[in-house]
Design an enzyme around this catalytic site. Sequence first.
Site, short mmCIF file in Angstrom:
data_model
loop_
_atom_site.label_atom_id
_atom_site.label_comp_id
_atom_site.label_asym_id
_atom_site.label_seq_id
_atom_site.Cartn_x
_atom_site.Cartn_y
_atom_site.Cartn_z
CG HIS A 216 -2.29 0.86 0.93
ND1 HIS A 216 -2.59 0.98 -0.12
CD2 HIS A 216 -3.06 1.32 2.06
CE1 HIS A 216 -3.73 1.87 -0.17
NE2 HIS A 216 -4.15 1.96 1.15
NE ARG A 217 6.51 -0.05 1.18
CZ ARG A 217 7.72 -0.86 1.29
NH1 ARG A 217 8.68 -0.16 1.96
NH2 ARG A 217 8.17 -1.72 0.45
#
Length: 455
Positions: free
Chosen positions: A427-428
Amino acid sequence: MAEYKLPDVGEGLTEAEIVAWKVKVGDVIAVNDVVVEIETAKSLVELPSPYAGTVTALLVAEGETVQVGTPIIAVGTPDLEIDLSNPAASGGGEGESLVGRNKAEGGVTRRARKVASGAAAAAAQTQASFEPGPAPVVEVEDPGPAVPATSAATAPAAVRALAKPPVRKLAKDLGVDLASCAASGPLGTVTRADVEAAASATPVVEEVAQRPSRNPRGDERETREPIKGVRKMMGQAMVQSAFTVPHVTEWVTVDVTPTMQLVERLRAHRELRDVKVSPLLVLAKAVLLAARRTPEINSFWDEVAGEVVFKHYVNLGIAAATPRGLVVPNVKDAQDLSLADLARALTDLTVTAREGRTQPGEMSGGTFTITNVGPFGVDGGTPIINPGESAILCFGAIKKQPWVVSSGGTDEIVVRQVCTLALSFDHRHIDGEKGSRFLADVAAIMADPASALLF
């Protein structure tokens, strides 16, 4: 006599377990003959010999784990003693192939060094074999009158018990004094079996022996297995990924009846008759097509460089469970393969993995992974991303379930073949919109394979 030292078989591995010897003392071998099977942190590997001659000693027992550079086998010739130091320990020949590298060029012949006879000569030769560099040739003089040893060099007490590092650690853990062990290994070394025998001979406390057993069968209540090889590497990789990558997992349930119908038709196709055609093949192709529309799925967050690396190729990994642990070999440049070639590659990959023959190079460089839990009857899961990648897709079991189908403006409940897909992503740099789009595209192809023409 040449000592073959355990080489680094790839990617900076530091140790390996001796699984099975393919030769025995007295066998005559040629260069490139397979002499031993080892297990590294990634796979089983057969090692060929860089030397020709007669096997004079197996220096490491099966089941022992040793460091790279440790002598594992001694090979000699009947007429000439040649110093053929193995480059795996000396550092020479870096980057050259394992087989036949740094072979002797007119090998230097060492003159025999004369020493005193008896126990001192045996001690000198034994101790020398565990020192770095080529082992000296020792020639024993004719014995003279027995004279009490006076120097430290000839005193038997000066030679400590010889044992490999794993054996020393075992002795320390079991509280066994190596000096008290009967050495049965090559060149008078103490082996794992010697240490275990010494430990079992230790008197057991009487009150423990008289304690009533709660196990009526009388067998052990616990079994301990060492964490090593593939299982150890897998554990380290999963911990690293789980605690450094912020995982998000999304799910979608799909009617894959059209995919199952397509699989049946493909199996009858002339070009695919000799390969295995399964729903996994269709899913793999769907992943490759969907990754074109969402390239972030096939990218990598490079923390050190502070960059997101977009990869214009797909090395498609397939997680495979083996008796030695989980491995993830990958199909290189899968995006360029036809459906028939992709089917062959997936078949070869999974068969090799289950046989434990996957090589380190076949597990490196992956960009996206599929884990198939369907054969176990599992509907889905929250898979952990393989290190070096940004997403992994879990393929659940395909089961017959009631499903609402719209036809002619009316809805009806019919029996359809349904499965669940679960996508975990980093999710970065992959936000919810991109992850959802990729998963929806894969699901759309599985629900209607003809829609692949739109990608």
